[in-house]
Design a protein around this motif. Structure first.
Motif, short mmCIF file in Angstrom:
data_model
loop_
_atom_site.label_atom_id
_atom_site.label_comp_id
_atom_site.label_asym_id
_atom_site.label_seq_id
_atom_site.Cartn_x
_atom_site.Cartn_y
_atom_site.Cartn_z
N TRP A 2 0.85 -1.18 0.00
CA TRP A 2 0.00 0.00 0.00
C TRP A 2 0.88 1.24 0.00
N GLU A 3 0.50 2.20 -0.78
CA GLU A 3 1.24 3.47 -0.83
C GLU A 3 0.57 4.44 0.14
N ILE A 4 1.36 5.11 0.96
CA ILE A 4 0.83 6.05 1.95
C ILE A 4 1.22 7.46 1.56
N TYR A 5 0.22 8.30 1.40
CA TYR A 5 0.43 9.71 1.07
C TYR A 5 0.05 10.53 2.30
N GLU A 6 0.92 11.41 2.73
CA GLU A 6 0.66 12.27 3.88
C GLU A 6 0.35 13.68 3.39
N HIS A 7 -0.81 14.18 3.75
CA HIS A 7 -1.19 15.54 3.40
C HIS A 7 -0.19 16.51 4.03
N LEU A 32 0.40 -0.73 7.92
CA LEU A 32 -0.51 -0.36 6.84
C LEU A 32 0.11 -0.57 5.47
N SER A 33 1.38 -0.24 5.31
CA SER A 33 2.01 -0.39 4.00
C SER A 33 2.18 -1.86 3.62
N ILE A 34 2.35 -2.74 4.61
CA ILE A 34 2.54 -4.16 4.31
C ILE A 34 1.22 -4.89 4.14
N SER A 35 0.30 -4.73 5.10
CA SER A 35 -0.91 -5.55 5.07
C SER A 35 -2.20 -4.76 4.86
N GLY A 36 -2.11 -3.45 4.72
CA GLY A 36 -3.29 -2.65 4.44
C GLY A 36 -4.21 -2.50 5.64
N ASP A 54 -19.38 14.45 9.62
CA ASP A 54 -18.54 15.22 8.69
C ASP A 54 -17.37 14.41 8.17
N TRP A 55 -16.93 13.42 8.92
CA TRP A 55 -15.77 12.61 8.54
C TRP A 55 -16.17 11.31 7.84
N LYS A 56 -17.41 11.20 7.38
CA LYS A 56 -17.85 9.98 6.69
C LYS A 56 -16.94 9.71 5.49
N GLY A 57 -16.53 8.46 5.32
CA GLY A 57 -15.61 8.09 4.26
C GLY A 57 -14.17 8.03 4.72
N GLU A 74 -8.23 4.99 -0.91
CA GLU A 74 -8.61 5.01 -2.32
C GLU A 74 -8.34 3.61 -2.86
N LYS A 75 -9.37 2.79 -2.97
CA LYS A 75 -9.18 1.39 -3.32
C LYS A 75 -8.67 1.19 -4.74
N ASP A 76 -9.09 2.04 -5.66
CA ASP A 76 -8.66 1.88 -7.04
C ASP A 76 -7.16 2.10 -7.19
N LEU A 77 -6.60 2.98 -6.37
CA LEU A 77 -5.20 3.34 -6.50
C LEU A 77 -4.31 2.63 -5.47
#
Length: 93
Positions: A2-7, A32-36, A54-57, A74-77
């Protein structure tokens, strides 16, 4: 993997975290990066859960009794975006 992007807001918040919380955040990222997200749910200490309102999703994981990491998937990516690392205040700012 899994790729992790930090805002960029989360990156600034990470600089202000106490050392023990930062250590747990790094462990959280490793798992998270290994097993999601499924790997996080198996470890009860993180108390990974979906958010409502407000935080739904988005999802939240516990780093310690005070700090949470809020992220979305983002499951597609196969991408995890860390939105916020906060001392348990879920109001949008």
């Amino acid at each position: 993997m899994w790729e992790i992007y930090e805002h960029k807001r989360a990156v600034k918040q990470l600089e202000l975290l106490p050392a023990d919380v930062l250590k747990w955040y790094e462990k959280w990222k490793d798992i998270l990066s290994i097993s999601g997200p499924d790997g996080l749910r198996k470890i009860r200490g993180f108390r990974d859960e979906a958010l409502r309102g407000d935080w739904k999703g988005h999802r939240s994981s516990r780093l310690n009794i005070e700090y949470r990491v809020i992220y979305s998937i983002e499951k597609d990516l196969v991408l995890v975006q860390v939105v916020n690392v906060t001392p348990h205040d879920y109001r949008r700012k």
